[in-house]
Scaffold this active site. Sequence first.
Site, PDB file in Angstrom:
ATOM      1  N   ASP A  17     -18.149 -11.910  14.340  1.00 42.64           N
ATOM      2  CA  ASP A  17     -17.803 -13.327  14.392  1.00 42.64           C
ATOM      3  C   ASP A  17     -19.101 -13.594  13.554  1.00 42.64           C
ATOM      4  O   ASP A  17     -19.922 -13.151  13.643  1.00 42.64           O
ATOM      5  CB  ASP A  17     -17.755 -14.068  15.861  1.00 42.64           C
ATOM      6  CG  ASP A  17     -17.480 -15.437  15.721  1.00 42.64           C
ATOM      7  OD1 ASP A  17     -16.892 -15.839  14.811  1.00 42.64           O
ATOM      8  OD2 ASP A  17     -18.015 -16.107  16.605  1.00 42.64           O
ATOM      9  N   ARG A  21     -19.631 -19.086   8.778  1.00 39.32           N
ATOM     10  CA  ARG A  21     -21.016 -19.480   8.649  1.00 39.32           C
ATOM     11  C   ARG A  21     -21.936 -18.775   7.558  1.00 39.32           C
ATOM     12  O   ARG A  21     -22.549 -19.188   6.935  1.00 39.32           O
ATOM     13  CB  ARG A  21     -21.737 -19.423   9.918  1.00 39.32           C
ATOM     14  CG  ARG A  21     -21.169 -20.787  10.963  1.00 39.32           C
ATOM     15  CD  ARG A  21     -21.568 -20.475  12.502  1.00 39.32           C
ATOM     16  NE  ARG A  21     -20.783 -19.497  12.851  1.00 39.32           N
ATOM     17  CZ  ARG A  21     -20.817 -19.012  13.978  1.00 39.32           C
ATOM     18  NH1 ARG A  21     -21.989 -19.003  14.808  1.00 39.32           N
ATOM     19  NH2 ARG A  21     -19.979 -18.009  14.424  1.00 39.32           N
ATOM     20  N   ARG A  30     -15.062 -19.841   2.871  1.00 37.27           N
ATOM     21  CA  ARG A  30     -15.024 -18.829   3.988  1.00 37.27           C
ATOM     22  C   ARG A  30     -14.578 -17.625   3.741  1.00 37.27           C
ATOM     23  O   ARG A  30     -14.959 -16.558   4.116  1.00 37.27           O
ATOM     24  CB  ARG A  30     -14.036 -19.570   4.986  1.00 37.27           C
ATOM     25  CG  ARG A  30     -14.725 -20.868   5.511  1.00 37.27           C
ATOM     26  CD  ARG A  30     -13.684 -21.355   6.522  1.00 37.27           C
ATOM     27  NE  ARG A  30     -13.358 -20.530   7.857  1.00 37.27           N
ATOM     28  CZ  ARG A  30     -14.445 -20.703   8.811  1.00 37.27           C
ATOM     29  NH1 ARG A  30     -15.423 -21.169   8.885  1.00 37.27           N
ATOM     30  NH2 ARG A  30     -14.062 -19.575   9.723  1.00 37.27           N
ATOM     31  N   HIS A  34     -15.358 -13.355   4.822  1.00 31.32           N
ATOM     32  CA  HIS A  34     -14.468 -12.204   5.385  1.00 31.32           C
ATOM     33  C   HIS A  34     -14.527 -11.164   4.540  1.00 31.32           C
ATOM     34  O   HIS A  34     -14.735 -10.022   5.165  1.00 31.32           O
ATOM     35  CB  HIS A  34     -13.015 -13.049   5.568  1.00 31.32           C
ATOM     36  CG  HIS A  34     -12.810 -14.003   6.460  1.00 31.32           C
ATOM     37  ND1 HIS A  34     -13.349 -14.009   7.476  1.00 31.32           N
ATOM     38  CD2 HIS A  34     -11.957 -15.286   6.310  1.00 31.32           C
ATOM     39  CE1 HIS A  34     -13.074 -15.232   8.421  1.00 31.32           C
ATOM     40  NE2 HIS A  34     -12.284 -15.915   7.366  1.00 31.32           N
ATOM     41  N   LEU A 128     -13.191  10.057  15.940  1.00 29.85           N
ATOM     42  CA  LEU A 128     -13.420   8.564  16.622  1.00 29.85           C
ATOM     43  C   LEU A 128     -12.044   7.871  16.683  1.00 29.85           C
ATOM     44  O   LEU A 128     -11.179   8.008  15.546  1.00 29.85           O
ATOM     45  CB  LEU A 128     -14.343   7.657  15.534  1.00 29.85           C
ATOM     46  CG  LEU A 128     -14.481   6.291  15.915  1.00 29.85           C
ATOM     47  CD1 LEU A 128     -15.177   5.917  17.263  1.00 29.85           C
ATOM     48  CD2 LEU A 128     -15.025   5.542  14.732  1.00 29.85           C
ATOM     49  N   ARG A 185     -20.966  -8.823  20.722  1.00 34.76           N
ATOM     50  CA  ARG A 185     -20.490 -10.145  19.902  1.00 34.76           C
ATOM     51  C   ARG A 185     -21.809 -10.622  19.017  1.00 34.76           C
ATOM     52  O   ARG A 185     -22.591 -10.854  19.405  1.00 34.76           O
ATOM     53  CB  ARG A 185     -19.866 -11.266  20.755  1.00 34.76           C
ATOM     54  CG  ARG A 185     -19.521 -12.496  20.038  1.00 34.76           C
ATOM     55  CD  ARG A 185     -18.849 -13.547  20.895  1.00 34.76           C
ATOM     56  NE  ARG A 185     -18.166 -14.352  19.949  1.00 34.76           N
ATOM     57  CZ  ARG A 185     -17.052 -15.296  19.851  1.00 34.76           C
ATOM     58  NH1 ARG A 185     -16.468 -14.904  21.271  1.00 34.76           N
ATOM     59  NH2 ARG A 185     -16.854 -16.125  19.233  1.00 34.76           N
ATOM     60  N   ILE A 192     -15.911 -14.872  25.197  1.00 36.83           N
ATOM     61  CA  ILE A 192     -15.080 -13.877  25.015  1.00 36.83           C
ATOM     62  C   ILE A 192     -13.876 -14.132  24.051  1.00 36.83           C
ATOM     63  O   ILE A 192     -13.038 -13.375  23.502  1.00 36.83           O
ATOM     64  CB  ILE A 192     -14.336 -13.363  26.375  1.00 36.83           C
ATOM     65  CG1 ILE A 192     -15.640 -12.800  27.396  1.00 36.83           C
ATOM     66  CG2 ILE A 192     -13.358 -12.295  26.120  1.00 36.83           C
ATOM     67  CD1 ILE A 192     -16.303 -11.866  26.854  1.00 36.83           C
TER      68      ILE A 192
HETATM   69  C1  IPE Z   1     -13.043 -14.514  17.780  1.00 39.51           C
HETATM   70  O1  IPE Z   1     -13.787 -15.569  16.768  1.00 39.51           O
HETATM   71  C2  IPE Z   1     -11.863 -13.724  17.091  1.00 39.51           C
HETATM   72  C3  IPE Z   1     -12.351 -12.949  16.111  1.00 39.51           C
HETATM   73  C4  IPE Z   1     -13.615 -12.461  15.983  1.00 39.51           C
HETATM   74  C5  IPE Z   1     -11.335 -12.059  15.416  1.00 39.51           C
HETATM   75  P1  IPE Z   1     -13.463 -16.902  16.824  1.00 39.51           P
HETATM   76  O2  IPE Z   1     -14.290 -17.483  15.608  1.00 39.51           O
HETATM   77  O3  IPE Z   1     -11.784 -17.031  16.529  1.00 39.51           O
HETATM   78  O4  IPE Z   1     -13.720 -17.436  18.331  1.00 39.51           O
HETATM   79  P2  IPE Z   1     -14.217 -18.891  18.705  1.00 39.51           P
HETATM   80  O5  IPE Z   1     -12.653 -19.718  18.278  1.00 39.51           O
HETATM   81  O6  IPE Z   1     -15.236 -19.505  18.055  1.00 39.51           O
HETATM   82  O7  IPE Z   1     -13.983 -18.873  20.146  1.00 39.51           O
HETATM   83  C1  IPE Z   2     -14.972 -14.259  12.598  1.00 37.09           C
HETATM   84  O1  IPE Z   2     -15.696 -15.045  11.731  1.00 37.09           O
HETATM   85  C2  IPE Z   2     -13.650 -13.741  11.805  1.00 37.09           C
HETATM   86  C3  IPE Z   2     -12.325 -14.122  12.441  1.00 37.09           C
HETATM   87  C4  IPE Z   2     -12.342 -14.699  13.282  1.00 37.09           C
HETATM   88  C5  IPE Z   2     -11.046 -13.554  11.488  1.00 37.09           C
HETATM   89  P1  IPE Z   2     -15.251 -16.346  11.484  1.00 37.09           P
HETATM   90  O2  IPE Z   2     -14.290 -16.759  10.665  1.00 37.09           O
HETATM   91  O3  IPE Z   2     -14.786 -16.859  13.042  1.00 37.09           O
HETATM   92  O4  IPE Z   2     -16.616 -17.063  11.294  1.00 37.09           O
HETATM   93  P2  IPE Z   2     -17.322 -18.511  11.930  1.00 37.09           P
HETATM   94  O5  IPE Z   2     -17.353 -18.186  13.316  1.00 37.09           O
HETATM   95  O6  IPE Z   2     -16.485 -19.675  11.403  1.00 37.09           O
HETATM   96  O7  IPE Z   2     -18.757 -18.208  11.363  1.00 37.09           O
HETATM   97 MG    MG Z   3     -15.787 -17.645  14.472  1.00 36.49          MG
END
Ligand code: IPE
Ligand code: IPE
Ligand code: MG
Length: 246
Positions: A17, A21, A30, A34, A128, A185, A192
């Site tokens: 995650d 940001r 965004r 990724h 792995l 995380r 979670i």
């Molecule tokens: C969890 O992250 C899903 C993945 C990392 C793929 P999110 O960014 O979707 O989680 P929330 O919405 O903040 O809980």
């Molecule tokens: C995790 O990063 C990747 C996915 C959920 C696909 P985010 O895209 O949720 O990044 P933030 O939480 O917005 O920073």
């Molecule tokens: Mg996120």
Amino acid sequence: MITEPANIPTHVAVIMDGNGRWARARGKPRNAGHRAGVRAVRATVEAAAERGISYLTLFAFSSENWRRPEQEVSGLMGLFVEALRREVAELHRNNVRLRFIGAREQLSNGLQHRIKAAEDKTAGNTGLVLNVAVAFGGRWDIVNAAQTVAARVARGELAPDDIDEADVAKSLQLGECPDPDLLIRTGGEQRISNFLLWNIAYAELWFTDVLWPDFDKQHFDAALAAFGAKQRRYGHTGEQVEAAKC
Ligand code: IPE
Ligand code: IPE
Ligand code: MG
């Protein structure tokens, strides 16, 4: 002097995650976050293999992530296709077995095809095991497992009273893998987000504020060190666990 072997987890799961940001902090869209996250995936897979981890499960896209703007979702799907095209040969060379968990029928035909090809190509590998969770939700997984068990009951193979934890566990997407020992995380949130719900019953949880694109081998080692210092009691007392070691 006899040194004890390091206490290395068998199965590590990661909620990757913080990509959005990371990008926003750099004034980028965004999807640039990724894309930058793919580097961290590569580093983490390498680190896991080097440290002797047997199973690594990465949360790449949740069942709830379909709610994101269309442009972000299609960018992510394109990135998965690209990553498979670029990375599978190298993973195969490194004896990695690639598996996908999630509602794959929700993905485009092209992506489903690449996933199947990657799984088939690496199926015989003995290093792995890398599980990638795409369109995955922990509740979806449990509902699916319930349907599988219910179908066995309907066929007369199993009596309702005989359903046990093993019947449910083996019907889950990770039915063939041991439960994760360590859940990492990144990105600062301590939740979670509907990842592996059943399987993490006794996982050690390790949270970091580091945003996923910045996550590297040193961070992975810090998580392993924290794991190594834990006493896992599974309901026993600490004294019982100590006594069982001798
Ligand atoms: C969890 O992250 C899903 C993945 C990392 C793929 P999110 O960014 O979707 O989680 P929330 O919405 O903040 O809980
Ligand atoms: C995790 O990063 C990747 C996915 C959920 C696909 P985010 O895209 O949720 O990044 P933030 O939480 O917005 O920073
Ligand atoms: Mg996120």
